[in-house]
Design a protein around this motif. Structure first.
Motif, PDB file in Angstrom:
ATOM      1  N   ALA A   1      43.825 -15.940 -13.073  1.00 25.26           N
ATOM      2  CA  ALA A   1      43.043 -17.163 -12.899  1.00 25.26           C
ATOM      3  C   ALA A   1      41.761 -16.807 -12.154  1.00 25.26           C
ATOM      4  O   ALA A   1      41.806 -16.226 -11.075  1.00 25.26           O
ATOM      5  CB  ALA A   1      43.843 -18.193 -12.117  1.00 25.26           C
ATOM      6  N   ARG A   2      40.640 -17.126 -12.731  1.00 28.60           N
ATOM      7  CA  ARG A   2      39.340 -16.818 -12.126  1.00 28.60           C
ATOM      8  C   ARG A   2      39.167 -17.516 -10.774  1.00 28.60           C
ATOM      9  O   ARG A   2      38.635 -16.943  -9.828  1.00 28.60           O
ATOM     10  CB  ARG A   2      38.220 -17.220 -13.083  1.00 28.60           C
ATOM     11  CG  ARG A   2      36.852 -16.714 -12.685  1.00 28.60           C
ATOM     12  CD  ARG A   2      35.791 -17.117 -13.699  1.00 28.60           C
ATOM     13  NE  ARG A   2      36.050 -16.644 -15.033  1.00 28.60           N
ATOM     14  CZ  ARG A   2      35.651 -15.474 -15.528  1.00 28.60           C
ATOM     15  NH1 ARG A   2      34.988 -14.644 -14.766  1.00 28.60           N
ATOM     16  NH2 ARG A   2      35.912 -15.142 -16.769  1.00 28.60           N
ATOM     17  N   SER A   3      39.661 -18.748 -10.653  1.00 27.04           N
ATOM     18  CA  SER A   3      39.435 -19.539  -9.437  1.00 27.04           C
ATOM     19  C   SER A   3      40.236 -19.050  -8.235  1.00 27.04           C
ATOM     20  O   SER A   3      39.813 -19.241  -7.097  1.00 27.04           O
ATOM     21  CB  SER A   3      39.748 -21.010  -9.696  1.00 27.04           C
ATOM     22  OG  SER A   3      41.102 -21.164 -10.078  1.00 27.04           O
ATOM     23  N   THR A   4      41.381 -18.422  -8.468  1.00 21.93           N
ATOM     24  CA  THR A   4      42.239 -18.001  -7.356  1.00 21.93           C
ATOM     25  C   THR A   4      42.442 -16.500  -7.272  1.00 21.93           C
ATOM     26  O   THR A   4      42.888 -15.997  -6.247  1.00 21.93           O
ATOM     27  CB  THR A   4      43.637 -18.649  -7.472  1.00 21.93           C
ATOM     28  OG1 THR A   4      44.277 -18.137  -8.654  1.00 21.93           O
ATOM     29  CG2 THR A   4      43.550 -20.160  -7.484  1.00 21.93           C
ATOM     30  N   GLY A   5      42.174 -15.792  -8.360  1.00 23.41           N
ATOM     31  CA  GLY A   5      42.444 -14.356  -8.403  1.00 23.41           C
ATOM     32  C   GLY A   5      43.912 -14.030  -8.611  1.00 23.41           C
ATOM     33  O   GLY A   5      44.297 -12.863  -8.600  1.00 23.41           O
ATOM     34  N   ARG A   6      44.752 -15.037  -8.811  1.00 19.59           N
ATOM     35  CA  ARG A   6      46.184 -14.815  -9.006  1.00 19.59           C
ATOM     36  C   ARG A   6      46.483 -14.497 -10.470  1.00 19.59           C
ATOM     37  O   ARG A   6      45.958 -15.144 -11.370  1.00 19.59           O
ATOM     38  CB  ARG A   6      46.981 -16.047  -8.588  1.00 19.59           C
ATOM     39  CG  ARG A   6      46.964 -16.292  -7.107  1.00 19.59           C
ATOM     40  CD  ARG A   6      47.907 -17.441  -6.761  1.00 19.59           C
ATOM     41  NE  ARG A   6      47.350 -18.128  -5.609  1.00 19.59           N
ATOM     42  CZ  ARG A   6      47.272 -19.428  -5.465  1.00 19.59           C
ATOM     43  NH1 ARG A   6      47.713 -20.238  -6.404  1.00 19.59           N
ATOM     44  NH2 ARG A   6      46.744 -19.949  -4.384  1.00 19.59           N
ATOM     45  N   SER A   7      47.384 -13.553 -10.650  1.00 19.23           N
ATOM     46  CA  SER A   7      47.779 -13.137 -11.995  1.00 19.23           C
ATOM     47  C   SER A   7      49.124 -13.731 -12.369  1.00 19.23           C
ATOM     48  O   SER A   7      49.918 -14.087 -11.500  1.00 19.23           O
ATOM     49  CB  SER A   7      47.874 -11.617 -12.065  1.00 19.23           C
ATOM     50  OG  SER A   7      46.617 -11.037 -11.811  1.00 19.23           O
ATOM     51  N   PHE A   8      49.364 -13.807 -13.662  1.00 18.39           N
ATOM     52  CA  PHE A   8      50.666 -14.227 -14.164  1.00 18.39           C
ATOM     53  C   PHE A   8      50.919 -13.561 -15.500  1.00 18.39           C
ATOM     54  O   PHE A   8      49.992 -13.165 -16.206  1.00 18.39           O
ATOM     55  CB  PHE A   8      50.763 -15.752 -14.296  1.00 18.39           C
ATOM     56  CG  PHE A   8      49.878 -16.346 -15.354  1.00 18.39           C
ATOM     57  CD1 PHE A   8      50.348 -16.567 -16.642  1.00 18.39           C
ATOM     58  CD2 PHE A   8      48.563 -16.704 -15.056  1.00 18.39           C
ATOM     59  CE1 PHE A   8      49.530 -17.127 -17.617  1.00 18.39           C
ATOM     60  CE2 PHE A   8      47.744 -17.263 -16.023  1.00 18.39           C
ATOM     61  CZ  PHE A   8      48.228 -17.471 -17.307  1.00 18.39           C
ATOM     62  N   VAL A   9      52.187 -13.424 -15.812  1.00 16.05           N
ATOM     63  CA  VAL A   9      52.629 -12.914 -17.113  1.00 16.05           C
ATOM     64  C   VAL A   9      53.631 -13.922 -17.643  1.00 16.05           C
ATOM     65  O   VAL A   9      54.501 -14.383 -16.905  1.00 16.05           O
ATOM     66  CB  VAL A   9      53.285 -11.525 -16.984  1.00 16.05           C
ATOM     67  CG1 VAL A   9      53.819 -11.049 -18.330  1.00 16.05           C
ATOM     68  CG2 VAL A   9      52.296 -10.513 -16.412  1.00 16.05           C
ATOM     69  N   THR A  10      53.495 -14.274 -18.893  1.00 15.17           N
ATOM     70  CA  THR A  10      54.417 -15.234 -19.482  1.00 15.17           C
ATOM     71  C   THR A  10      54.720 -14.863 -20.929  1.00 15.17           C
ATOM     72  O   THR A  10      53.808 -14.489 -21.673  1.00 15.17           O
ATOM     73  CB  THR A  10      53.857 -16.680 -19.434  1.00 15.17           C
ATOM     74  OG1 THR A  10      54.790 -17.557 -20.089  1.00 15.17           O
ATOM     75  CG2 THR A  10      52.510 -16.813 -20.079  1.00 15.17           C
ATOM     76  N   PRO A  11      55.980 -14.976 -21.303  1.00 12.51           N
ATOM     77  CA  PRO A  11      56.256 -14.915 -22.735  1.00 12.51           C
ATOM     78  C   PRO A  11      55.662 -16.165 -23.368  1.00 12.51           C
ATOM     79  O   PRO A  11      55.583 -17.209 -22.716  1.00 12.51           O
ATOM     80  CB  PRO A  11      57.790 -14.910 -22.811  1.00 12.51           C
ATOM     81  CG  PRO A  11      58.241 -15.477 -21.509  1.00 12.51           C
ATOM     82  CD  PRO A  11      57.161 -15.216 -20.508  1.00 12.51           C
ATOM     83  N   ALA A  12      55.250 -16.048 -24.599  1.00 11.52           N
ATOM     84  CA  ALA A  12      54.648 -17.190 -25.290  1.00 11.52           C
ATOM     85  C   ALA A  12      55.110 -17.198 -26.745  1.00 11.52           C
ATOM     86  O   ALA A  12      55.329 -16.145 -27.350  1.00 11.52           O
ATOM     87  CB  ALA A  12      53.129 -17.116 -25.231  1.00 11.52           C
ATOM     88  N   VAL A  13      55.251 -18.403 -27.258  1.00 11.04           N
ATOM     89  CA  VAL A  13      55.599 -18.587 -28.661  1.00 11.04           C
ATOM     90  C   VAL A  13      54.629 -19.610 -29.235  1.00 11.04           C
ATOM     91  O   VAL A  13      54.485 -20.703 -28.690  1.00 11.04           O
ATOM     92  CB  VAL A  13      57.053 -19.090 -28.834  1.00 11.04           C
ATOM     93  CG1 VAL A  13      57.371 -19.313 -30.302  1.00 11.04           C
ATOM     94  CG2 VAL A  13      58.033 -18.112 -28.205  1.00 11.04           C
ATOM     95  N   LEU A  14      53.962 -19.248 -30.306  1.00 11.16           N
ATOM     96  CA  LEU A  14      53.091 -20.171 -31.025  1.00 11.16           C
ATOM     97  C   LEU A  14      53.763 -20.497 -32.349  1.00 11.16           C
ATOM     98  O   LEU A  14      54.083 -19.588 -33.122  1.00 11.16           O
ATOM     99  CB  LEU A  14      51.732 -19.547 -31.309  1.00 11.16           C
ATOM    100  CG  LEU A  14      50.787 -19.373 -30.142  1.00 11.16           C
ATOM    101  CD1 LEU A  14      51.057 -18.057 -29.460  1.00 11.16           C
ATOM    102  CD2 LEU A  14      49.364 -19.436 -30.623  1.00 11.16           C
TER     103      LEU A  14
END
Length: 137
Positions: A97-110
């Motif tokens: 996230a640009r605003s906080t510098g916090r990273s995340f990883v998520t599985p995603a399904v489209l």
């Protein structure tokens, strides 16, 4: 040159290529005028929610992309399943996230559904809690 191949496999390939190129207009061009689009998530994240017009697809990406640090983002395509008019893309998103510098990883399904050579539906599933934690305390 316009690709007139309307097969689902070709449509998905063009979708993925446009995403890889960050070509929001190119993605939008693959959607019908009337669509069923849903991205779940925190209500204060402006790109989440439902959309019903193909003309809203590029706006979705133009709204979302600036919120992520593009140098710290990656998408890994894990699996693609095609069946009839349904395409299901399994992926792993890693963003900061640009605003906080916090990273995340998520599985995603489209889940994409096509009709008459265009997408008429796109529903995304991901770890919305992980996304929200990256943006909010």
């Amino acid at each position: 040159m316009v690709n007139n191949d309307s097969s689902l496999e070709s449509l998905v390939a063009r979708f993925l290529q446009a995403l890889a190129n960050k070509d929001a207009a190119g993605v939008e061009a693959l959607f019908a005028d009337e669509i069923d689009w849903f991205v779940p998530g925190h209500p204060d994240l402006p790109w989440t929610g439902a959309r019903s017009k193909g003309s809203q697809v590029a706006e979705y990406f133009h709204t979302m992309w600036p919120h992520f640090d593009s140098d710290k983002s990656s998408v890994q395509l894990d699996k693609l399943v095609l069946s009839g008019e349904d395409a299901v893309i399994f992926a792993t998103f890693a963003h900061t996230a640009r605003s906080t510098g916090r990273s995340f990883v998520t599985p995603a399904v489209l889940h994409l559904v096509a009709a008459d050579g265009e997408f008429v539906r796109m529903h995304l599933s991901e770890d919305t809690e992980a996304v929200a934690r990256a943006f909010f305390d």
